[in-house]
Each structure stands twice: as C-alpha cells, then as structure tokens.
Motif scaffolding. Structure first.
Motif, mmCIF file in Angstrom:
data_model
loop_
_atom_site.group_PDB
_atom_site.id
_atom_site.type_symbol
_atom_site.label_atom_id
_atom_site.label_comp_id
_atom_site.label_asym_id
_atom_site.label_seq_id
_atom_site.Cartn_x
_atom_site.Cartn_y
_atom_site.Cartn_z
ATOM 1 N N ARG A 283 0.858 -1.197 0.000
ATOM 2 C CA ARG A 283 0.000 0.000 0.000
ATOM 3 C C ARG A 283 0.890 1.242 0.000
ATOM 4 N NH1 ARG A 283 -4.579 0.278 4.290
ATOM 5 N NH2 ARG A 283 -5.580 -0.951 2.652
ATOM 6 N N TYR A 284 0.506 2.175 -0.864
ATOM 7 C CA TYR A 284 1.248 3.444 -0.972
ATOM 8 C C TYR A 284 0.269 4.574 -0.659
ATOM 9 C CZ TYR A 284 3.710 7.309 -3.283
ATOM 10 O OH TYR A 284 4.321 8.506 -3.570
ATOM 11 N N VAL A 285 0.581 5.370 0.338
ATOM 12 C CA VAL A 285 -0.329 6.444 0.763
ATOM 13 C C VAL A 285 0.400 7.785 0.659
ATOM 14 C CG1 VAL A 285 -1.713 7.388 2.654
ATOM 15 C CG2 VAL A 285 -1.515 4.921 2.359
ATOM 16 N N VAL A 286 -0.270 8.736 0.081
ATOM 17 C CA VAL A 286 0.311 10.084 -0.033
ATOM 18 C C VAL A 286 -0.633 11.087 0.606
ATOM 19 C CG1 VAL A 286 1.057 11.879 -1.608
ATOM 20 C CG2 VAL A 286 1.474 9.505 -2.183
ATOM 21 N N THR A 287 -0.107 11.949 1.470
ATOM 22 C CA THR A 287 -0.901 13.043 2.047
ATOM 23 C C THR A 287 -0.102 14.337 1.908
ATOM 24 O OG1 THR A 287 0.041 12.555 4.204
ATOM 25 C CG2 THR A 287 -2.156 11.650 3.748
ATOM 26 N N PRO A 288 -0.782 15.458 1.927
ATOM 27 C CA PRO A 288 -0.047 16.729 1.802
ATOM 28 C C PRO A 288 0.827 16.990 3.034
ATOM 29 C CG PRO A 288 -2.421 17.088 1.683
ATOM 30 C CD PRO A 288 -2.225 15.669 2.031
ATOM 31 N N ARG A 289 1.942 17.652 2.805
ATOM 32 C CA ARG A 289 2.896 17.895 3.878
ATOM 33 C C ARG A 289 3.174 19.400 3.895
ATOM 34 N NH1 ARG A 289 7.301 14.464 5.813
ATOM 35 N NH2 ARG A 289 9.315 15.489 5.846
ATOM 36 N N PHE B 43 4.720 16.321 0.032
ATOM 37 C CA PHE B 43 3.949 15.098 0.243
ATOM 38 C C PHE B 43 4.562 14.248 1.341
ATOM 39 C CE2 PHE B 43 3.033 16.183 -4.188
ATOM 40 C CZ PHE B 43 1.653 16.208 -4.143
ATOM 41 N N ASN B 44 3.676 13.677 2.172
ATOM 42 C CA ASN B 44 4.090 12.615 3.077
ATOM 43 C C ASN B 44 3.822 11.316 2.337
ATOM 44 O OD1 ASN B 44 4.606 14.145 5.529
ATOM 45 N ND2 ASN B 44 2.398 14.552 5.558
ATOM 46 N N GLU B 45 4.781 10.441 2.312
ATOM 47 C CA GLU B 45 4.577 9.158 1.658
ATOM 48 C C GLU B 45 4.691 8.067 2.708
ATOM 49 O OE1 GLU B 45 6.513 9.341 -2.680
ATOM 50 O OE2 GLU B 45 7.919 9.695 -1.039
ATOM 51 N N SER B 46 3.905 7.002 2.531
ATOM 52 C CA SER B 46 4.133 5.845 3.399
ATOM 53 C C SER B 46 3.875 4.559 2.612
ATOM 54 C CB SER B 46 3.260 5.916 4.650
ATOM 55 O OG SER B 46 1.924 5.650 4.317
ATOM 56 N N PHE B 47 4.626 3.588 2.907
ATOM 57 C CA PHE B 47 4.504 2.287 2.245
ATOM 58 C C PHE B 47 4.159 1.250 3.313
ATOM 59 C CE2 PHE B 47 7.403 4.743 -0.283
ATOM 60 C CZ PHE B 47 6.995 4.490 -1.586
ATOM 61 N N THR B 48 3.231 0.360 2.992
ATOM 62 C CA THR B 48 2.906 -0.737 3.905
ATOM 63 C C THR B 48 2.952 -2.026 3.072
ATOM 64 O OG1 THR B 48 1.274 0.792 4.787
ATOM 65 C CG2 THR B 48 1.310 -1.401 5.752
ATOM 66 N N TYR B 49 3.548 -3.037 3.618
ATOM 67 C CA TYR B 49 3.606 -4.320 2.910
ATOM 68 C C TYR B 49 2.678 -5.296 3.608
ATOM 69 C CZ TYR B 49 7.500 -2.177 0.575
ATOM 70 O OH TYR B 49 8.246 -1.309 -0.153
ATOM 71 N N PHE B 50 1.958 -6.110 2.821
ATOM 72 C CA PHE B 50 0.946 -7.011 3.390
ATOM 73 C C PHE B 50 1.290 -8.455 3.078
ATOM 74 C CE2 PHE B 50 -1.360 -3.116 2.236
ATOM 75 C CZ PHE B 50 -1.808 -2.736 3.486
ATOM 76 N N SER B 51 0.882 -9.298 4.018
ATOM 77 C CA SER B 51 0.923 -10.723 3.703
ATOM 78 C C SER B 51 -0.460 -11.320 3.972
ATOM 79 C CB SER B 51 1.996 -11.424 4.534
ATOM 80 O OG SER B 51 1.746 -11.166 5.904
#
Lengths: 469, 348
Positions: free
Chosen positions: B226-232, B327-335
């Motif tokens: 999952r890739y999430v972007v929010t304003p920074r 932008f604030n970016e965040s990555f989440t990896y799922f299993s």
C-alpha cells in the motif's frame, strides 16, 4: 377719427416724453437687477464657440418683470443628467437707460473681449436678486412694442437659468459671486494648519558600522532592493551572540529611465562587530550589479540607532536632523536623514554616518521644525497658486477649523507638500492631501463611488486605459 | 420549482465595471494664449435614480442659482438579452473551491446587457474632447475582467462592445430654446449570469491510497503493498512557537541554542523564518542538532529570538488549496488476504 392734432406723431420731443414716462414707470414698478456682461477669454473659430468666458463687471439696472405669476419655462425637470431647472424670465429694460449707463462703459472695453457694446447681448448674465439666481440672456427682443411714435423704447430680455461650467464670476459683489460657490468641479485640499516638532532619541553602541559605501549602484531596479548585512563577528571569526546585526535600507533613484541605488542608509548600525568587516548583500528589486562595502569602528562609541519618539505634525519637506557633537577626540559627528510620511509626520530616521567618539550617554537628536506653518485667511474667489506645480485655482471656500480649502477652476494637479499662496490675501498653507475626488455639492457625480466599488470587483492585473481604477 | 435564494449582484457589478471605464475622463479649457485655465474631471453618474432622492440631493435648499453644471455624463442599463451564440451545455458543471469546501457550479448563462452612455456638454469642443478620449479604446470591444461571483472567485473577461454613436445638436430654430448638445454611445456588455451555487458533496482530495496486487485476478490475488500520499506542510500554519533561538545562528551552524529543547523530538521537522530543518539529535536541554536547509529550503542566518515552529500533522491539516505543499509518503507491505473497503474505510 383723425389723429390727435396736438401731437406730431413722431417728433423727437414726443419720443423723449414717451421714453421718460417709460423710464419713470420702470423705476416705480421694476426690480433692480444686475447686468453682468460676458467677456470672451477664448473664442474658437470653425466650431464658433466661446470656450472660456469671464464675468467681472456689474451694472445695476431697473427691469420690469413680465412674468407676473412666477417663472415661465418647464420648471424643475428630472433628466438623465440629474435635476435640471428650466426656469425662465422675461425682463423689460429701458433702451435709453441701457445706452446711457451700461453701453458707454462697454465701449471702453477690449474689443476682443466685448464684441458688441451698443445693446444688451445674448449670452450676458442677469442676476435676479429676488430668487438670488443667475439668468443668461437667450434673446433680446427690440421691437416690442412696435415703433410707437416711430421709435422703440425698450428691450425685452428673454432669459433662462445659466448653465454653469467653468466661467469666472468675479463681479466683486459678494451675493452674486457666491451663487456659484458650490457649483462646478470642486477639489478639496486639506492643508496643514498646525505643526509640531518631531522628537527622537539615540542609542550609542560599540563595534558598529560607521558608514556604508556604495561601490556599484547597479541598474534595472523596479522596486526597492533588500539590503542584508552579515552578523557581528569577533576577531577570531566567531559570531558574537550578544551583538546586534546591523540593518540598512537602499534608496533608489531614476535617471534616464534607469533605476539604480543612490545610497544605502543604516537603520541600525549594529553592535559587537569587532572582527572582519561584515558583508553587505543587495538582493531583489529586479535589478542587478549593486555592491557595497562598509567601514566599522571597533573601539569607540557611535550612534547606532535613532528612535522617533514623536513624529510631529505638518512636515511637508524633509527637515534637517542634527545630533550633538561627539566629545572624545578625535571625534566624528554622526549625521542622519529624516523620512517624511504622506501624512506629514516623521516616520523614521536613518543614519548616514554613525560618527565616533561619543560618550556612553546618548547624544541628543534635534529634528528641524516643520517648515509649513501657514498664515492668513484665503479669500473667496481669489486665485491661489501652488509653489511646486504652478497650478492655479480659485478659492471656493476656506475653513480653517477643518483645514479644508475648496477650490474650483483648477488648471492642473496639485501635489501634497506644495505651498498654496493666495493671490490677494497672501495666505500661505502647505497641502497635506489632495482630495481624490471633486466633492461638488450638486451631488450628481458618482465618479468616486463607482471607483471605490469597482476596487472590489475589477481585476487589478488588468490596467484601465482610461486612467486609474 | 424556482426559488432557491441567491443573489450574486452580477448585473450590479457589470454596471459598476462599465461605469469605471469612464470615471476619469477630463476636459481642458485654454485662454487666448493657449495656456490651460481649467482642467476638470467630467462628472459621471448612473442616470436612473429615485426621484425624491435626486431632488433632495441635488436641490436641497430649493434655490439653485444655475440650471445645471456641465459637462456631465450619465449611463444606464437599457436592455438584457440572452446571447445564444455563447451558449454552453446546460448540464456542464465545474468545480470551485472556497476555503476548504468544494462548490459545484453550473456553467453560467450568457447574457448581453445593453448600456447607453450619454454625454451632455455646453460646447461641442468639450464633447469632442470627451469622445476622442473614449473611442480609440473600442475596436469595437474592450475587455474588462470582473470578479462576477465573489464566493467562488470567478473572474470573467466581459467584453464591452461599442455598437453605435449618435448625437443631437439642436442649434437650429428660434432663440427661445437653448442649444442642447448630447452624444449617445450605445454599448453591449457580454456578461454571464450564474445560478445558485451549491456545496459539492465531493470533498477536496487530501489523501491518495493505492493498494497494489501481484495479479489482476482480484478474487484470488493477494494485495502486496500500500502506498499512501498526504499533503505535507512547508510553512507553519498553527504558529505553535515551540521555542526561540537564544542567540543568532549563521547559515552553516547545525547546533541551535534554544531555551528549552524538551518540546522537540528527534525526527521532528522545524521551521525558522522560511528555512525548514530536521532534528537529528538533541544533545542537551538547551540545544538541538539539526540538518540545515531541509526539503530544498535555503539555509540562511537566523537572528536571536527567532521563533521555532514545529511542522506536524496539525499543520498538514491546515493546508489550503493553492498553497505550496509537499507530500508525506508511506509504504505498507501485506501478507494478509484482506481488501480495503472504501465505504467503511477499513480493511476487511
């Protein structure tokens, strides 16, 4: 029935008798009106119009009012150009009285100003004292009644209320001249009527910039650039945390359409500069190439800051600023310049040279007195002249209490700060502000209301080719 | 059916815009030597008025000494007409932003407003001076940019077209009537009328979230990342003023002297003047060790007592449209085998 045999029906004596009877009757039943002849100031050929006129004579004459039940004409009318008053009167004056008491004076006038003098002229004004109004003669009927005893004895003047534009009415009869006191295009000038001297204090410090030297004045500035001075350092090159960074402003000048920096003045000379000379950076303003250096004084005291404690009132020109002399020899005296705000106060003081050799106690700062102490009282209708623009105008009203001088028939644009001098009264006051608007009391015009409203809704990035928004 | 109250004052604004074009026209008179002896601005007003008000204003003391003062200009709206040539799709809408809310605006309806400018002068020469100052600007139109609807910041170019010029000069006839000189210029202003403006249920996009799958078959594929972007925020909005500099720092100093460092944490972004810095360490209760010129800002000198503000999510939430932001970016990896439900806004 034959004619009266005792009369010759047209002899000089009989005609004179009739004229005398008419004259007497007019003197008994008439109204005393003032006849004001029009003098041409400029007549345009081709279009055949008298562009400018003046009315500066007055002749009293008795006239019989033909309108026994009020003014004739259409009366008050609402038009798209506001309220228009279409009152008319018809006045009968004696031919002999006009020729004996008015025509003879008109004959002596300049032929360019008065082209016809032997009879009442269309275009002349009649001041009608009962209504305190100015009527313009539209038509002079000279054959009514028709050749009684072979001669005409009266003129009938058909008059309509005057349409006023910018004619000079200066008959020296106050009642007449004041009728147009609040008519036409009037500008409000707010004058300085009181002044007070500004005061300031100084702060001394050690390790400061004495003076900024402009090495290159740059070019192409569209706004004032920003001057940044690096912070104080000690001889080892470390910053001095207890010091104060010097600040300065650039003053630009425009020559041959090129704007460059004319000088850089210190607003704070800084404290704690004991190491290398600070660097001065000039950025922004759209130009380039400017460079400056400075000289610092590390071991003596100088004036590092000037603070205005009272801005004073009534400054129209930049006053001198004097700072008391430095006591410790070898001394250098500090110099500064004042900044005058649009409101006529001293808004800031800027250091040209911080001097050196001052004691720890702060030297006194003396700002020159406001040069604009006005004198006198403007007279109604006199011509006033601006000292800087040479613009002239006629005084409509002068109110000392509100400091507002209303003027009309203006030949140009007055500027704030210039001194207005009355031509007859010799009264002198400096202009504080020029009314952006004409404040004609006819309450018709909305130029300024429209302009103010449009400020909120029109996009200012577009320019108005017809003038300022 | 109709009856949703709204009033954008568009016609009034068009009237004001039209009037503004002519409110600085002046005329000059000279004496026999050609020297200017009068320079006056021509009075302008909107012609139609409440009659009693006109009389109370213009004839307050009942005894006006003159008939009228000239020259004068007057203008008035004379017609309103639908302009089919500028018609746009009736269901077409566009979005506008006011503050943080979205507005949904239907395309405006094109209307032509007819205007008449009348000029009354005493002298033909005055009238010609005025006319010559007006005519060259209309070829045949002149564009005026008017802020028609304030609430959505809708600025439109309104062309003002000069259609026709006529004049009346009654110089013939007997001497009992005065010569009347009136020039009449007819214009058309091509304006737009806006209907009611509703709040849009759609909000501003403040977060973008993308889940990526290893296969296009969504029934069997498992999500991977999952890739999430929010304003920074790049500037401080909430003015938290968490600390002050206790002495001046140069453009290269990395150790900031502060009164109290307890309000800061390692990894915080701080802003002093316009420079953003990243706190790398907090060596003592009165010092911050920072990375200067963070996020492409320029490291500059900061004076003693300069405010230090934290850039946090509180600032991010206050970003407004048209602001400059990152932008604030965040990555989440799922299993896991879960999917994101947009309606419930959780993974199910």
């Amino acid at each position: 029935m034959a004619l009266n045999p005792f009369f010759l029906q047209g002899s000089r004596g009989e005609q004179n008798l009739i004229q005398d009877l008419i004259n007497e009757q007019l003197k008994i039943y008439g109204v005393e009106v003032t006849y004001i002849p029009r003098k041409f100031v400029r007549k345009q050929t081709i279009l055949e119009e008298v562009q400018s006129s003046k009315f500066d004579d007055n002749f009293l004459i008795e006239a019989y009012l033909n309108n026994y039940d009020g003014y004739s004409g259409a009366g008050d009318i609402m038009t798209k150009f506001g309220v228009s008053i279409r009152d008319e009167v018809s006045l009968v004056i004696s031919k002999e009285r006009f020729e004996d008491f008015i025509a003879v004076f008109l004959e002596g006038e300049d032929d360019d100003e008065i082209t016809v003098s032997s009879r009442p002229r269309e275009g002349d004004l009649i001041y009608f004292p009962l209504g305190q109004r100015l009527f313009e003669v539209k038509f002079v009927e000279h054959e009514s009644p028709f050749y009684q005893l072979g001669k005409n004895y009266v003129y009938e003047l058909q008059c309509e209320l005057f349409e006023y534009e910018d004619e000079v009415i200066d008959t020296s009869v106050e009642d007449i001249d004041k009728t147009i006191e609040d008519q036409g295009y009037i500008i409000d000038l707010t004058m300085f009527t009181t002044t007070s001297r500004a005061t300031a204090t100084s702060t001394v410090g050690q390790g400061y910039i004495r003076q900024i030297f402009l090495n290159n004045d740059g070019s192409g500035y569209t706004s004032t650039p920003i001057v940044t001075i690096s912070g104080p350092t000690d001889p080892n090159g470390n910053s001095v945390s207890t010091g104060t960074t010097a600040t300065a402003v650039a003053i630009t000048t425009t020559r041959n359409n090129v704007t460059s920096i004319s000088e850089i003045l210190l607003t704070h000379a800084g404290i704690g500069y004991t190491g290398a000379e600070p660097t001065i950076t000039i950025t922004g303003g759209g130009g380039a190439g400017a460079a400056a250096t400075c000289g610092i004084v590390t071991d003596k005291r100088g004036v590092v800051k000037l603070t205005v404690t009272d801005g004073g009132v009534g400054y129209s020109t930049v006053p001198t600023v004097s700072i008391s002399v430095a006591s410790l020899s070898p001394n250098l005296n500090a110099t500064a310049k004042a900044v005058v705000s649009a409101a006529g106060t001293i808004s800031a003081l800027r250091i040209v040279d911080a001097g050196s050799g001052y004691l720890a106690s702060a030297p006194t700062v003396t700002i020159g007195a406001a040069s604009t102490v006005g004198v006198g009282t403007f007279w109604f209708n006199e011509v006033v002249t601006g000292s800087a623009t040479s613009t002239t105008a006629r005084v409509k009203n002068w109110d000392y209490d509100t400091s507002i001088l209303k003027v009309g028939i203006v030949t140009g644009r007055f500027t704030p700060g210039e001194v207005i001098t009355g031509g007859k009264s010799s009264a002198e006051y400096a202009i504080k502000t020029v009314g952006t608007a004409s404040t004609t009391d006819n309450k018709y015009e909305q130029n300024d209301e429209i302009e103010d409203s449009s400020d909120l809704i029109l996009d200012f990035t577009e320019s108005n080719p017809f003038g300022t928004y | 059916m109709l009856g949703t109250y709204f009033y954008h004052e568009i016609i009034r604004k068009t009237i004001i815009g039209f009037g503004t074009l002519f409110n600085q026209i002046s005329i000059k008179h000279k004496d026999a030597d050609g020297k200017i002896i009068n320079d006056q601005r021509v009075s302008l007003a909107y012609g139609p008025k409440q009659k009693f008000l006109a009389r109370l204003d213009q004839q307050a003391n009942l005894n006006k000494a003159v008939q009228i003062t000239l020259p004068r200009m007057s203008f008035e709206m004379t017609s309103l007409e639908y302009d089919a040539t500028r018609k746009s799709g009736i269901t077409q809408t566009f979005k506008a932003v006011t503050g943080t809310t979205m507005k949904k605006v239907y395309m405006p309806v094109p209307y032509n407003i007819g205007f008449e400018l009348s000029i009354m002068c005493k002298l033909n020469d005055d009238a010609l001076q005025i006319i010559e100052q007006i005519l060259p600007y209309f070829q045949p139109s002149f564009n005026l940019t008017i802020n028609l609807v304030d609430s959505i910041g809708e600025k439109r170019d309104v062309p003002i077209i000069l259609n026709n010029i006529s004049f009346q000069d009654d110089y013939e006839g007997d001497f009992s009537s005065r010569r009347a000189l009136i020039y009449t210029l007819k214009f058309t202003a091509k304006t737009y009328l806006f209907g009611p403006i509703a709040d849009s249920p759609e909000g501003l996009i403040k977060k973008v979230q993308v889940d990526t799958y290893a296969s296009t078959n969504r029934t069997t594929a498992k999500r991977e990342m999952r890739y999430v972007v929010t304003p920074r925020a790049k500037v401080d909005y909430n003015n938290d003023n968490t600390g002050d500099l206790t002495s001046t720092v140069t453009a290269t100093d990395t150790l900031l002297p502060v009164v109290d460092s307890s309000g800061f944490a390692i990894g915080n972004r701080i802003i002093i003047d316009n420079e953003i810095m990243y706190i790398e360490a907090i060596p003592s209760g009165t010092q911050l060790y920072v990375q200067r010129g963070y996020e492409s800002t320029t490291a500059v000198e900061h004076l003693k007592d300069a405010n230090i503000n934290l850039l946090t999510t509180a600032d991010d939430a206050l970003i407004e449209p048209d602001d400059d932001f990152g932008f604030n970016e965040s990555f989440t990896y799922f299993s896991d085998g879960k999917d994101y439900s947009p309606t419930r806004q959780i993974d199910i």
